[in-house]
Design an enzyme around this catalytic site. Structure first.
Site, short mmCIF file in Angstrom:
data_model
loop_
_atom_site.label_atom_id
_atom_site.label_comp_id
_atom_site.label_asym_id
_atom_site.label_seq_id
_atom_site.Cartn_x
_atom_site.Cartn_y
_atom_site.Cartn_z
N ARG A 179 0.86 -1.18 0.00
CA ARG A 179 0.00 0.00 0.00
C ARG A 179 0.90 1.24 0.00
O ARG A 179 2.02 1.20 0.51
CB ARG A 179 -0.91 0.02 1.23
CG ARG A 179 -1.82 -1.19 1.36
CD ARG A 179 -2.58 -1.14 2.68
NE ARG A 179 -3.50 -2.26 2.85
CZ ARG A 179 -3.20 -3.40 3.45
NH1 ARG A 179 -1.97 -3.57 3.96
NH2 ARG A 179 -4.08 -4.37 3.56
N LYS A 212 -1.52 -0.88 7.69
CA LYS A 212 -2.79 -1.29 8.29
C LYS A 212 -2.68 -2.52 9.19
O LYS A 212 -3.43 -2.65 10.15
CB LYS A 212 -3.81 -1.60 7.18
CG LYS A 212 -4.41 -0.37 6.52
CD LYS A 212 -5.53 -0.78 5.58
CE LYS A 212 -6.24 0.45 5.04
NZ LYS A 212 -7.37 0.07 4.17
N HIS A 280 -2.76 2.61 -5.87
CA HIS A 280 -3.35 1.35 -5.44
C HIS A 280 -3.54 0.38 -6.61
O HIS A 280 -3.64 -0.83 -6.39
CB HIS A 280 -4.69 1.61 -4.76
CG HIS A 280 -5.04 0.59 -3.72
ND1 HIS A 280 -4.33 0.45 -2.55
CD2 HIS A 280 -6.01 -0.36 -3.68
CE1 HIS A 280 -4.85 -0.53 -1.82
NE2 HIS A 280 -5.87 -1.04 -2.49
N ARG A 283 -1.02 -2.31 -6.69
CA ARG A 283 -1.31 -3.40 -5.75
C ARG A 283 -2.31 -4.38 -6.37
O ARG A 283 -2.14 -5.60 -6.27
CB ARG A 283 -1.86 -2.80 -4.45
CG ARG A 283 -2.25 -3.82 -3.38
CD ARG A 283 -2.60 -3.05 -2.10
NE ARG A 283 -3.20 -3.88 -1.08
CZ ARG A 283 -2.51 -4.60 -0.20
NH1 ARG A 283 -1.20 -4.62 -0.25
NH2 ARG A 283 -3.14 -5.31 0.72
N HIS A 306 -3.44 -9.13 4.22
CA HIS A 306 -4.87 -9.18 4.49
C HIS A 306 -5.14 -9.96 5.78
O HIS A 306 -4.52 -11.00 6.03
CB HIS A 306 -5.61 -9.87 3.34
CG HIS A 306 -5.77 -9.01 2.14
ND1 HIS A 306 -6.00 -9.50 0.87
CD2 HIS A 306 -5.75 -7.66 2.00
CE1 HIS A 306 -6.11 -8.51 0.01
NE2 HIS A 306 -5.95 -7.39 0.67
N TYR A 316 -9.59 -10.31 -5.51
CA TYR A 316 -8.60 -10.41 -6.59
C TYR A 316 -8.72 -11.65 -7.47
O TYR A 316 -7.95 -11.78 -8.43
CB TYR A 316 -7.20 -10.37 -5.98
CG TYR A 316 -6.88 -9.05 -5.34
CD1 TYR A 316 -6.66 -7.92 -6.11
CD2 TYR A 316 -6.83 -8.93 -3.96
CE1 TYR A 316 -6.38 -6.70 -5.52
CE2 TYR A 316 -6.55 -7.71 -3.36
CZ TYR A 316 -6.33 -6.60 -4.15
OH TYR A 316 -6.04 -5.40 -3.56
#
Length: 343
Positions: A179, A212, A280, A283, A306, A316
Site C-alpha cells: 500500500r 494497516k 493502489h 497493488r 490481508h 482479486y
C-alpha cells in the site's frame, strides 16, 4: 457540527487512515445538508428519513435543492456502491454516539427481519456482546473487479518519472504490492538487500503514513534493490533521515515524503502519459498477477497483509475473457485458432 467533530476526532485518535477520516467527513456533510434542508435533527431521525436521504442522494445535480425537477428516466448522480459507502459511514457515526449514551430516537427502535428466517432484531441490536455489521437500508450494487494496469502501462509510468526516487517508488509498488502508506513509512532498516526482502512494520510515522496490519516480509527482485542503491547514491546522498522516501526538491528537504507529494507525482504522470491510475492499482495488478499464475491464495494473503483470506479471494480472484480462453484451450475445449482475438 459538534457531533461530527467528535466522531471524526475519535477516528483520528484510534489511528484510522487519514483518507478514511476525510471520506467519512464528506459523507456526513451530505447527510447533515439533507437534514438541514428537511428541518430534521440528527438525533431524531427515523428509518423513513434514511430512506428519503437515499432518494435525495440519487437525485441528479440541481435537483437536490429544488431548482430543477428530476425526470424519471434521468440516471442517478451517484452509483449504488457510493451510496452504500455513505450509509456505512452513517452506521459508524450512529454506532459511536449510541455507545456514548446519545439517544437516537426511533432509529434504534425500528424492527427489521433478521438473517435467519423468522428471527427479528432491532436495528443496531448488534451493539451487544457480539458485534456484527448490518445495514437496514442498502442498494443492490454491481460488483466490479478492480482495474489492472498492464505490464506495458506500468513500464510506461515508471519510465515517465524524472527522478530515481519516483522510479523506485513505483517500482516498489509494482514488485511488492505494498500500500502507498506502507511504502511511505519504510525505514532503511526495512530493506534487506542481502536477502532481497522488504519488511512492513506498523509504527507511528511523522508523515502520517500508515501500515494497516501486522508485520510481514515481502520478497522482491534483485533489480529493485539495484534501483534502491542508485537512488541512495545519486539523489539521497548525505541526508540524515531514517525514512526511505524523503523530500528532495521541495520544502522541507530531508523530511519524510507525504501523501501530498505522491498526489502531485500521480497528477504529473497522468498528464504526461495519458494513463488514468492511482498507486493502489499497482497493488491490484500485483495481486491479480500472482493468483493468475496459480500462487496459492494463502501466500497472496500473507504478501498483501490481508487479515482474512476471503478478502484476498473475493477481491482479486476475478477472471477476464482471455483467462477463460486460455483455460478452455488448455482443457482441449477450444481450438488454438479460437484463442486468438479477432482483428
Amino acid at each position: 457540527m459538534e457531533p461530527v467533530d467528535r466522531f471524526l476526532g475519535h477516528l483520528t485518535a484510534i489511528e484510522r487512515s487519514p483518507n478514511t477520516v476525510r471520506a467519512y467527513g464528506h459523507d456526513l456533510r451530505d447527510f447533515f445538508e439533507f437534514l438541514d434542508r428537511q428541518g430534521l435533527r440528527w438525533d431524531g431521525v427515523t428509518l423513513e428519513d434514511l430512506g428519503r436521504f437515499v432518494t435525495w442522494l440519487r437525485l441528479p445535480d440541481g435537483a437536490r435543492d429544488g431548482r430543477v425537477a428530476a425526470l424519471p428516466w434521468v440516471e442517478s448522480n451517484l452509483a449504488a456502491a457510493t451510496i452504500n459507502r455513505k450509509l456505512s459511514a452513517l452506521a459508524s457515526f450512529y454506532e459511536f454516539h449510541h455507545r456514548h449514551g446519545v439517544g437516537l430516537g426511533e432509529l434504534l427502535t425500528r424492527w427489521r427481519p433478521g438473517r435467519r428466517g423468522g428471527s427479528w432484531q432491532p436495528f443496531l441490536a448488534h451493539l451487544g456482546a457480539r458485534p456484527e455489521r448490518h445495514r437496514a437500508i442498502s442498494l443492490r450494487a454491481e460488483r466490479r473487479p478492480p482495474r489492472e494496469l498492464s505490464p506495458a502501462e506500468m513500464t510506461t509510468l515508471i519510465k515517465a518519472c524524472d527522478r530515481l526516487r519516483d522510479k523506485f517508488l513505483l517500482s516498489l509498488l509494482k514488485s511488492t504490492g505494498l500500500r502507498i502508506g506502507e511504502a511511505l513509512g519504510l525505514r532503511h532498516e526495512d530493506l534487506d538487500t542481502r536477502r532481497r526482502l522488504v519488511a512492513v512494520r506498523p509504527r507511528t510515522n511523522v508523515n502520517r503514513a500508515r501500515a494497516k496490519t501486522w508485520s510481514r516480509e515481502v520478497p522482491a527482485e534483485t533489480d529493485l534493490f539495484r534501483l534502491y542503491s542508485d537512488y541512495l547514491h545519486d539523489e539521497y546522498g548525505p541526508l540524515d533521515c531514517d525514512y526511505v522516501f524523503v523530500n528532495l526538491w521541495r520544502p522541507l528537504v530531508g523530511e519524510p515524503m507525504g501523501y501530498s507529494s505522491v498526489d502531485r507525482l500521480v497528477r504529473r504522470l497522468r498528464n504526461r502519459t495519458g494513463i488514468a491510475f492511482s498507486p493502489h492499482l499497482f497493488r491490484h495488478s500485483y495481486a491479480t498477477a500472482l493468483l493468475r499464475r496459480k500462487v496459492p491464495a494463502e501466500i497472496v494473503q500473507h504478501l498483501l497483509g490481508h487479515a482474512s483470506i476471503s478478502t484476498t479471494v473475493d477481491t482479486y480472484s476475478h477472471l477476464g475473457i482471455e483467462d477463460a480462453r486460455r483455460a478452455l484451450a488448455a482443457a482441449g475445449l477450444l481450438d488454438d485458432a479460437a484463442t486468438e482475438p479477432s482483428a
